[in-house]
Motif scaffolding. Structure first.
Motif, short mmCIF file in Angstrom:
data_model
loop_
_atom_site.label_atom_id
_atom_site.label_comp_id
_atom_site.label_asym_id
_atom_site.label_seq_id
_atom_site.Cartn_x
_atom_site.Cartn_y
_atom_site.Cartn_z
N ILE A 130 -46.80 -24.18 134.77
CA ILE A 130 -47.48 -25.46 134.62
C ILE A 130 -48.76 -25.34 133.81
CG2 ILE A 130 -46.46 -26.32 136.75
CD1 ILE A 130 -49.23 -26.06 138.07
N ALA A 131 -49.27 -24.10 133.64
CA ALA A 131 -50.45 -23.91 132.79
C ALA A 131 -50.08 -23.86 131.32
CB ALA A 131 -51.19 -22.64 133.20
N PRO A 133 -49.21 -25.13 127.91
CA PRO A 133 -49.37 -26.44 127.27
C PRO A 133 -48.06 -27.02 126.74
CG PRO A 133 -50.38 -24.71 125.93
CD PRO A 133 -50.02 -24.09 127.25
N ILE A 136 -44.37 -30.13 130.33
CA ILE A 136 -44.72 -31.42 130.92
C ILE A 136 -44.55 -31.28 132.43
CG2 ILE A 136 -44.16 -33.88 131.07
CD1 ILE A 136 -45.24 -33.09 128.36
N GLU A 152 -52.75 -29.37 139.08
CA GLU A 152 -53.42 -29.55 137.79
C GLU A 152 -52.40 -29.96 136.73
OE1 GLU A 152 -55.69 -26.20 136.50
OE2 GLU A 152 -56.91 -26.10 138.33
N ARG A 153 -52.79 -30.89 135.87
CA ARG A 153 -52.01 -31.35 134.72
C ARG A 153 -50.80 -32.19 135.10
NH1 ARG A 153 -49.27 -28.08 131.79
NH2 ARG A 153 -49.49 -29.35 129.90
N ILE A 155 -48.46 -35.28 135.94
CA ILE A 155 -48.36 -36.70 135.64
C ILE A 155 -47.95 -37.44 136.90
CG2 ILE A 155 -47.07 -38.43 134.32
CD1 ILE A 155 -46.74 -36.25 132.15
#
Length: 330
Positions: A130-131, A133, A136, A152-153, A155
């Protein structure tokens, strides 16, 4: 079956479980399962459908062990997915075994996690995924759950029920994935069951690289040290513990008994919060007559508690997933 030792300060063993399995006659499984749970003093909710079993139950370690042994003997349930945690008090009022069309309600025909599902990612490998880039990250849970905590990150689809997820994805697909080669998609939920269906759904929609967190948030919080964690906040669970944190310790949120949403300290300070009656999230959703009914119910509960009795006669209004135990494991 022996249950591993949990926190010695948590006398109640809680088991969140699910398994997609082809039950030919799932209705016939209900009575023996309910009888065993009642005999062992187990409480909670289990859902049975043609596609398998899902739910959360609580009781003694010995009792939970017997129920899990029984379920693992059912066709296709040898590899039952179970997350164990502890509770300071019994988090359920009664035992229910319900027959359903789906063990987690998505409402999409033809979705079969046994035939096609995303790639499982172990909790210790989740941070790297998930880190990235190029990934998604999508939280497949509902709005009131995401508000309590998320990765983190991630949606937030801002869905009210899991049924809303397919329409949300189809509407947002181009914005999320673009028109070229789709990026990797990583999804997560509380215990894993919603991701079984959501990743199967994305595969059916033609998305190739789909991943999901094995064991869900619960397994991540159990196994990943807090100092290495990319999780922020607490995790909503569908029982009277309301939320849990790292190490699966009980969290800081209360529960609104009118709408079953989590209630923070800030929420309790709101003029729209009244214990047992309303919270800021549901105050505008209820009529004065409904609040009066909840107020009387709460009064009766307090009187019963004063007599050392348990008042469980009133019907609580609950979100769809809570009523169906949809995220009991998922």
């Amino acid at each position: 079956m022996q249950i591993p030792h949990l926190d010695s300060n948590a006398p109640v063993c809680v088991a969140a479980l699910y398994r997609f399995a082809p039950f030919e006659d799932f209705a016939s499984l209900r009575a023996p399962l309910l009888a065993l749970c009642n005999r062992e003093g187990i409480r909670g909710t289990l859902l049975l459908a043609h596609e398998g079993i899902n739910g959360t139950i609580a009781g003694s370690r010995e009792g939970i062990g017997k129920v899990l042994e029984h379920i693992r003997a059912l066709p296709g349930c040898e590899d039952l997915d179970v997350k164990l945690s502890g509770a300071s008090v019994m988090p359920f009022h009664r035992m229910k075994v319900r027959l359903k069309r789906e063990i987690v309600t998505m409402g999409e025909p033809g979705i079969d996690p046994l035939a096609s599902v995303g790639t499982y990612v172990e909790p210790q490998d989740w941070n790297a995924l998930i880190a990235d880039p190029g990934t998604i990250v999508i939280d497949t849970r509902n709005d009131y759950e995401v508000a309590v905590g998320t990765f983190e990150r991630a949606i937030d689809p801002r869905t009210e029920t899991f049924r809303d997820f397919p329409a949300w994805f189809r509407a947002e697909r181009e914005r999320l994935l673009g028109t070229g080669t789709p990026p990797k998609v990583a999804m997560f939920c509380t215990g894993g069951i919603r991701c079984e269906k959501s990743t199967a759904f994305l595969k059916q929609e033609g998305i190739g690289e789909v991943y999901h967190l094995k064991g869900g948030i619960l397994k991540y919080l159990e196994t990943v040290p807090e100092e290495e964690s990319l999780w922020h906040g607490e995790c909503f669970v569908f029982d009277q513990r309301v939320t849990i944190g790292h190490g699966l310790v009980e969290g800081s949120y209360g529960l609104c008994h009118a709408c079953r949403r989590p209630v923070s300290e800030e929420d309790r300070a709101s003029p729209h919060y009244e214990e047992g009656v309303s919270c800021p999230a549901c105050h505008a959703e209820r009529t004065d007559e409904q609040r009066a009914s909840y107020r009387e119910r709460h009064k009766q509960e307090m009187l019963a508690a004063g007599r050392g009795e348990e008042h469980v006669g009133a019907h609580y209004a609950v979100p769809q997933e809570a009523e169906q135990a949809d995220d009991a494991a998922g």
